[in-house]
Design a protein around this motif. Sequence first.
Motif, short mmCIF file in Angstrom:
data_model
loop_
_atom_site.label_atom_id
_atom_site.label_comp_id
_atom_site.label_asym_id
_atom_site.label_seq_id
_atom_site.Cartn_x
_atom_site.Cartn_y
_atom_site.Cartn_z
N VAL A 86 -8.06 0.16 -5.10
CA VAL A 86 -8.25 0.96 -6.32
C VAL A 86 -6.90 1.21 -7.00
N THR A 87 -5.90 1.55 -6.19
CA THR A 87 -4.57 1.81 -6.76
C THR A 87 -3.99 0.56 -7.41
N SER A 106 3.38 -3.11 -5.90
CA SER A 106 4.14 -3.63 -4.77
C SER A 106 3.81 -2.88 -3.49
N THR A 107 3.69 -1.55 -3.58
CA THR A 107 3.35 -0.76 -2.40
C THR A 107 1.95 -1.09 -1.90
N SER A 108 1.02 -1.28 -2.83
CA SER A 108 -0.35 -1.63 -2.44
C SER A 108 -0.38 -2.97 -1.72
N PHE A 109 0.37 -3.93 -2.22
CA PHE A 109 0.43 -5.23 -1.55
C PHE A 109 0.96 -5.10 -0.13
N GLN A 110 2.02 -4.31 0.04
CA GLN A 110 2.59 -4.17 1.37
C GLN A 110 1.61 -3.49 2.33
N ARG A 111 0.86 -2.53 1.84
CA ARG A 111 -0.13 -1.87 2.69
C ARG A 111 -1.25 -2.83 3.07
N MET A 112 -1.71 -3.62 2.12
CA MET A 112 -2.76 -4.59 2.41
C MET A 112 -2.28 -5.63 3.41
N ASN A 113 -1.05 -6.09 3.22
CA ASN A 113 -0.50 -7.06 4.16
C ASN A 113 -0.38 -6.46 5.57
N GLN A 114 -0.02 -5.19 5.65
CA GLN A 114 0.10 -4.54 6.94
C GLN A 114 -1.26 -4.41 7.63
N MET A 115 -2.31 -4.14 6.86
CA MET A 115 -3.65 -4.03 7.45
C MET A 115 -4.09 -5.32 8.12
#
Length: 583
Positions: free
Chosen positions: A111-112, A305-314
Amino acid sequence: GRVPPDARTGGHRRCPPVPAAAAAPSAMLRFTTGSWWSTLFVYYGGVLPNLLLPAVLYLAYVYMLYQCCMRTQWVFTSDGISLIASSATFMLVFRLNQCHARLQSAQDTLVTAMCSLRSVVSLTCSVLNWRQRHGTLTEAEREATCAIKVHVCRLVIAYALSLKYHMRLADMMNNEMAVAPEAMRHTLADLIRIKRLLTDFEAELVERVCGVYEEEVQNGFSCCNGRGAPGLLVDLNRVRRGQDRTERFNIMRPHAANGDDQGGCSLPPLILQLLRAVLLEPLCRPWGFPERIMNLMEGHMTLCSTSFQRMNQMVMMPLPLPYIQLCKLLLVVFMFAYPMSINLEHGIWGNVIIPSILAMTLLGFEIVADFMENPLGDDSSDISIYELIHELEVEVEVIFDASDVDTSGVVESWHRLGEQYGLEGGCRLLSKERPKEGRRRFTDFFRWAPLPAYTVQYIRAQSSEVTPVHERLLLQQACADGGGGDASSDSESFGPALDDGSPLPRAQDIFGIRRCLELKCELPHFGPAKQQATGLAKVDTQAPHSFRSVMAGAPPPACVAGGAAEKWRQQRSVRRHHEGFAP
């Protein structure tokens, strides 16, 4: 007013994060939540496909064990079994809660990301349109503002696509020894779709760091792509220089020498950098926007950019292995030990049926947790990022037209409404819109191209209503038994679309997606991209093949085994020799 100190990062005001309760994405398999029938007896997308076979096998095991105990009158003591059951239940329920939290976090992160991308497009179109309405711009300056809006729109959509592309690659990296050909085909189709939104040089940059490779077959066998076919692998964010280079080849650059493209890079940061470069172009220009607008833009791009990093971490960081191992060990111990501590006086119900129900309940916890651990994958219970991308594409078109060709009508309606309220004097102070001549529509630069047939089917299977999915599966099976038709090709699209004349009826599904955006022009790399998409549609994922040959425009013949496979390897060796590779 003053900006609070905790609301600043690097001198720029941070955009507030989107609340979790804001409209979480509904891009998942749909079902009627109030209907017991549609949720209790559903097969596709539920837990039953993964639970039926273990249930039957476990029931057979418990029944045979019960018969043996009845004949021998020999049972274990039940001391400690309840403690094992409680421990297993606690661990599995806790793991299920953790995986559900990952699902909720993935929804909020998406969403973000989508809201930030939408805001970048809206701000760009609005500010540049404001310059046109309140300034005297030359024809060249108006064309410059239109060009910036086109670049922002295409790169925003490309960034959203790169998120799905990267999530596929990250999932493959976690299962490097099991890269399925079907998954690789969807991955390459995403990459081709991204290329159709980029310039020729940008597409070359993306191909160079795409991170998908083929490597030579060891002893004539590839565990992930069949006998006689090259192995598929993914390599991202690793430096490969000198002796670190291996015998692998970039699938998207079939004519490049070995080692030139060793080690890929994540595409979202690259495309975000291109987007940032475009947004800096109109900065402090007479036809552009002031520097303070860039603070807002940078805040939204930081969120992306933060959302991408969180998705990659998941995807790349699952739950700790010791915890998962303990959960599975307790489950296995309980399932095999509990039927041995039975009371023969309870009969079949207490010694066969009840243990089977308990074991399947705990096993169901484990299966559901596995489904939700990676909510950004390709399972039927995962979030359909394709649907969110399509919604973004539709909204970008509306925003573009509202800021350009529809602006005249909007401003005129403001004047008419003011006159109705007796505010004629105030309306004269409002901006005067220039004539409609010279205005451009979104479809002057983009077109809606049909999606490949296998992508349409994938989207339908992941984000449709579950009842039509069941009906389509039955119809497809019936047509396959009766020799139904296949997909056709569309000359204007970058891939084959579903044929309307096919014996498969087109389901009335409001969640179906059949088209996507691409640039409405003919750049040098568009022709090869069309050929690559056509070759992907003809690939038989059950037979050995080389995706690198498909990207080169010359897919190898289907080789099943024996002489065909050897002939294909000889042809590949000759081709590599002509390309300058060592034998």
